[in-house]
Design an enzyme around this catalytic site. Structure first.
Site, PDB file in Angstrom:
ATOM      1  N   GLY A  24       0.825  -1.213   0.000  1.00 32.70           N
ATOM      2  CA  GLY A  24       0.000   0.000   0.000  1.00 32.70           C
ATOM      3  C   GLY A  24       0.849   1.247   0.000  1.00 32.70           C
ATOM      4  O   GLY A  24       2.087   1.199   0.098  1.00 32.70           O
ATOM      5  N   PHE A  28       3.529   9.458   3.565  1.00 35.76           N
ATOM      6  CA  PHE A  28       4.965   9.677   3.691  1.00 35.76           C
ATOM      7  C   PHE A  28       5.805   8.588   3.031  1.00 35.76           C
ATOM      8  O   PHE A  28       7.026   8.597   3.127  1.00 35.76           O
ATOM      9  CB  PHE A  28       5.359   9.777   5.172  1.00 35.76           C
ATOM     10  CG  PHE A  28       4.517  10.747   5.955  1.00 35.76           C
ATOM     11  CD1 PHE A  28       4.317  12.037   5.499  1.00 35.76           C
ATOM     12  CD2 PHE A  28       3.913  10.361   7.136  1.00 35.76           C
ATOM     13  CE1 PHE A  28       3.543  12.923   6.213  1.00 35.76           C
ATOM     14  CE2 PHE A  28       3.139  11.239   7.858  1.00 35.76           C
ATOM     15  CZ  PHE A  28       2.947  12.526   7.393  1.00 35.76           C
ATOM     16  N   GLY A  29       5.170   7.607   2.388  1.00 38.17           N
ATOM     17  CA  GLY A  29       5.942   6.543   1.772  1.00 38.17           C
ATOM     18  C   GLY A  29       5.068   5.363   1.423  1.00 38.17           C
ATOM     19  O   GLY A  29       3.886   5.508   1.124  1.00 38.17           O
ATOM     20  N   VAL A  31       4.175   0.883   2.023  1.00 38.09           N
ATOM     21  CA  VAL A  31       4.238  -0.293   2.893  1.00 38.09           C
ATOM     22  C   VAL A  31       4.537  -1.497   2.002  1.00 38.09           C
ATOM     23  O   VAL A  31       3.836  -1.742   1.026  1.00 38.09           O
ATOM     24  CB  VAL A  31       2.913  -0.518   3.651  1.00 38.09           C
ATOM     25  CG1 VAL A  31       3.018  -1.766   4.541  1.00 38.09           C
ATOM     26  CG2 VAL A  31       2.546   0.704   4.488  1.00 38.09           C
ATOM     27  N   ASP A 139      -9.528   6.504  15.298  1.00 38.42           N
ATOM     28  CA  ASP A 139      -9.827   6.215  13.889  1.00 38.42           C
ATOM     29  C   ASP A 139     -10.198   4.742  13.708  1.00 38.42           C
ATOM     30  O   ASP A 139      -9.722   4.076  12.783  1.00 38.42           O
ATOM     31  CB  ASP A 139      -8.628   6.586  13.010  1.00 38.42           C
ATOM     32  CG  ASP A 139      -9.008   6.706  11.535  1.00 38.42           C
ATOM     33  OD1 ASP A 139     -10.199   6.871  11.229  1.00 38.42           O
ATOM     34  OD2 ASP A 139      -8.102   6.613  10.679  1.00 38.42           O
TER      35      ASP A 139
END
Length: 491
Positions: A24, A28-29, A31, A139
């Site tokens: 995914g 910020f980056g 997975v 969340d």
């Protein structure tokens, strides 16, 4: 990671892992799937590239990592290690084979009550552990609940989570609109656990019906529906399931069901696993007791067992402790949680579920926080509080039904505390003498007004706590006012 040097840096940092496919993308980056070379265990590797992270985001990332380090529970995704380099931060986590609960609901539609109950029991168990560790998730939604190959669910993604402190209330509006509690979308103050319970209630509704209790394409209309708290429960649901959903989705957060009350709910108790029915915080899952079979397995892998034990006792993060954590997690996942070994490891003390907690009580930095208990109803309690504040010459502004901002300007005068006022018992004929008045007159002239907040929240099923927090003004005068209030109220 940009450029050849970036990928070389990544390879060097992740020398103990073999990278696989991308799972995914985030702000910020990315997975990626990975495999631990020593144990062969699959992991999820979150790669956070620093050039995407500003100073504010950096604080959020650090907070998320610190929160994950706090948590160790069979229904919370496990953090194995964090590797920091100049170009990126690598967060190594437990890999969940079966993806998001969201896709499971999408594929199956509404679930049978037995399966939905199985999931919500595990979700509540994980959320309870968060709250006991002073963490509010903020969340909870099916996208952040992950499934393993055995059909167990774990709470994930703590990017919006925060630490709870006694007397400190949150006001940040965050999370997904459909799962957000009324107080969150209204911008009101909230303690924390109550908003996670609301979100869990929405998740339970979605599990049982395949739809959402509050939904609309127009955000303003959606918010209005949530604030009204009006929704329809499908008729095919059992009375117990409907009752629990309705109690979790009460708009008034003071009246909303708490987690200890959820555990006592008859529907929730159906086939409730023993490991969930008791307090699991102090079990070997938390690695406070060394697992001998796992230790023996590490010896087979070539680790020095004595060095492993020493590293575990010192809470070090190294190759040995990371491998141990992975093997332990795999062992517990493989053998199941509700087994004889786990039950035997529970001490008599740990078999007693904690009943009294709503918000944690660590020290509050820089502020004084006090509380008063009341067994009266919330409305009765607040009515008497207003009467006493008026008597003490305190001015206030209502922020919510059970939250007020106050200001007190000390007056130099003699007064007599009146006699009883309904359930708040007042002491009679307490008159200040002249020497005290003279002393206080000098002190009062040196200090500014005292500003503070009062919030009423539920302590347990039968009582409420009135929380006081000083915002500004001298601690001496704040304590003086609290002493006057306490002189009037006999708990």
């Amino acid at each position: 990671m940009e450029g050849t040097s970036g990928w070389e840096s990544l390879a060097a940092a992740l020398s103990n892992y073999k990278l696989g496919r991308t799972l995914g993308f985030g702000a910020f980056g990315i997975v990626k799937e990975g495999r631990h070379k020593f144990s062969g265990i699959k992991v999820a590797i979150k790669i956070l590239e620093r050039h995407f992270i500003n100073d504010l985001d950096d604080e959020k990332v650090k907070r998320e990592i610190n929160i994950m380090r706090l948590l160790s529970h069979p229904h919370i995704v496990r953090l194995y290690e964090v590797i920091e380099t100049r170009p990126a931060i690598f967060v190594i986590m437990e890999y969940m084979d079966s993806g998001e609960l969201f896709y499971h609901i999408t594929e199956k539609g509404r679930l049978e009550e037995a399966e939905a109950l199985h999931f919500i029991q595990q979700i509540i168990s994980g959320v309870e552990s968060c709250h006991l560790h002073k963490v509010v998730h903020r969340d909870i939604k099916p996208e952040n609940l992950l499934l393993d190959s055995k059909g167990n669910v774990k709470v994930a993604d703590f990017g919006l989570a925060n630490i709870m402190r006694d007397g400190h209330f949150h006001q940040t509006s965050c999370g997904s609109h459909n799962y957000a509690a009324p107080e969150v979308i209204s911008g009101s103050l909230y303690a924390g656990p109550e908003i996670d319970i609301w979100s869990c209630g929405v998740v339970l509704y979605a599990l049982l019906s395949g739809t959402l209790p509050f939904d609309d394409g127009i955000v303003s209309v959606l918010h209005s529906k949530i604030k009204s708290g009006i929704f329809a429960c499908p008729s095919y649901l059992s009375l117990g399931a409907r009752d629990l959903i309705k109690r979790m989705l009460i708009v008034d957060q003071v009246k909303r069901i708490s987690i200890p009350e959820i555990y006592k709910h008859p529907w929730f108790q159906i086939d409730l696993p023993k490991y969930i029915a008791v307090n699991l915080v102090n079990t070997p899952w938390c690695e406070k007791e060394i697992d001998i079979p796992v230790l023996e397995e590490m010896g087979v892998l070539g680790f020095n067992v004595q060095e492993v034990i020493a590293s575990l006792n010192k809470s070090l993060q190294n190759q040995a402790t990371v491998t141990y954590s992975m093997l332990l997690t795999r062992s517990l996942n493989s053998h199941g949680y509700d087994n004889d070994n786990l039950q035997e490891s529970l001490s008599p003390k740990s078999m007693e579920r904690r009943e009294v907690y709503v918000r944690p009580i660590p020290p509050v930095h820089g502020n004084w926080v006090l509380g008063f208990k009341s067994s009266a109803s919330p409305h009765e309690t607040m009515r008497h509080v207003f009467a006493l504040l008026k008597f003490l010459n305190v001015r206030w502004k209502k922020i919510g039904s059970y939250n007020i901002k106050c200001m007190w300007k000390p007056a130099v005068r003699s007064y007599t505390v009146p006699m009883r006022v309904h359930k708040l018992t007042l002491r009679e004929d307490t008159t200040w003498n002249a020497p005290i008045k003279s002393s206080l007159k000098e002190k009062f002239s040196l200090y500014e007004d005292v500003k503070f907040e009062i919030q009423l929240y539920r302590a347990n099923a039968d009582s409420y706590v009135l929380d006081w927090q000083r915002v500004s003004g001298t601690p001496f005068l704040f304590m003086e006012l609290c002493a006057r209030f306490h002189a009037c109220v006999i708990a």
